[in-house]
Design a protein around this motif. Sequence first.
Motif, short mmCIF file in Angstrom:
data_model
loop_
_atom_site.label_atom_id
_atom_site.label_comp_id
_atom_site.label_asym_id
_atom_site.label_seq_id
_atom_site.Cartn_x
_atom_site.Cartn_y
_atom_site.Cartn_z
N ASN A 97 0.82 -1.21 0.00
CA ASN A 97 0.00 0.00 0.00
C ASN A 97 0.86 1.27 0.00
OD1 ASN A 97 -2.50 -1.26 -0.04
ND2 ASN A 97 -2.66 -1.36 2.19
N ALA A 100 2.27 1.70 -3.45
CA ALA A 100 1.23 2.08 -4.42
C ALA A 100 0.74 3.51 -4.19
CB ALA A 100 0.06 1.11 -4.33
N LEU A 101 0.55 3.90 -2.94
CA LEU A 101 0.07 5.27 -2.70
C LEU A 101 1.14 6.29 -3.07
CD1 LEU A 101 1.20 6.84 0.11
CD2 LEU A 101 -0.13 5.06 1.20
N GLN A 103 3.23 5.95 -5.58
CA GLN A 103 3.12 6.06 -7.04
C GLN A 103 1.98 6.99 -7.43
OE1 GLN A 103 2.80 1.79 -8.02
NE2 GLN A 103 4.67 2.03 -9.24
N ILE A 104 0.83 6.82 -6.78
CA ILE A 104 -0.34 7.63 -7.11
C ILE A 104 -0.10 9.10 -6.77
CG2 ILE A 104 -2.76 8.05 -6.54
CD1 ILE A 104 -3.04 5.00 -6.18
N GLU A 107 1.92 10.41 -9.61
CA GLU A 107 1.21 10.45 -10.89
C GLU A 107 0.04 11.43 -10.91
OE1 GLU A 107 0.06 6.40 -11.33
OE2 GLU A 107 2.13 5.67 -11.65
N LYS A 108 -0.67 11.54 -9.78
CA LYS A 108 -1.90 12.33 -9.78
C LYS A 108 -1.83 13.63 -8.98
CE LYS A 108 -5.11 8.49 -10.57
NZ LYS A 108 -6.36 7.84 -10.11
N HIS A 109 -0.84 13.75 -8.10
CA HIS A 109 -0.83 14.91 -7.20
C HIS A 109 0.52 15.62 -7.15
CE1 HIS A 109 -4.79 13.68 -5.77
NE2 HIS A 109 -4.32 12.46 -5.60
N LEU A 123 -6.56 6.71 -1.98
CA LEU A 123 -5.24 6.09 -1.94
C LEU A 123 -5.30 4.72 -1.28
CD1 LEU A 123 -3.22 9.21 -0.70
CD2 LEU A 123 -3.28 8.30 -3.03
#
Length: 224
Positions: A97, A100-101, A103-104, A107-109, A123
């Motif tokens: 987790n 992965a969070l 990465q996000i 990519e998104k923030h 997330l």
Amino acid sequence: MATAKKVKKLGRADAEAIFARFHQIEPEPKGELDYVNAFTLLVAVVLSAQATDVGVNKATKRLFELAPTPAAMVALGIEQITELIKTIGLYRGKAKNVFALSQILIEKHGGEVPPDRAALEALPGVGRKTANVVLNIYFKQPTIAVDTHLFRVSNRTGLAPGKTPLDVETVLTKQVPERFMLHAHHWLILHGRYICKARKPECWRCPIADWCRFEPKTPLPMGR
């Protein structure tokens, strides 16, 4: 989270008196997780599920030295994250987790932790409680994060009786005077952790016993 024994809800005057007492004792309560920025706070809270703050702090000391940003965390990789946090319960899933969070967030923030509940809850590994902790501690939003300690205290005392964490959170947002909202969840969590304990609440030294509806109160132990 087990449902506590139902008690009658306290009135607003009693609720205000309780938080005034907490404020008198500790005007600026602090959380007990170590962090250096919004990202490390987020990671620490994710890792704290079903783990103690002390245990999390021991594991994250080295982790945060190596990876204080989402980019650095991704660079570590799942295997090394797993190795660094293996002393924490459910560490394999938590490592996935955290990776992965991270990465996000990149990519998104733009690599930043968003000050927004919906974005946080999207997330991996982040639920309402985790989002509320981050919004409260780092972004100074008057949220209430309901953990097992706060849930227990709210039900036992009559501050906010509820069958679920969301029930308790909803009632507390109406019970807590606005001027105490920012620190309310810290006071209640710390009270539950150190005084209103799960197995045997230490009622004899409780600063809010005058208003608490919990019965029977635990007496002073023999020899003390």
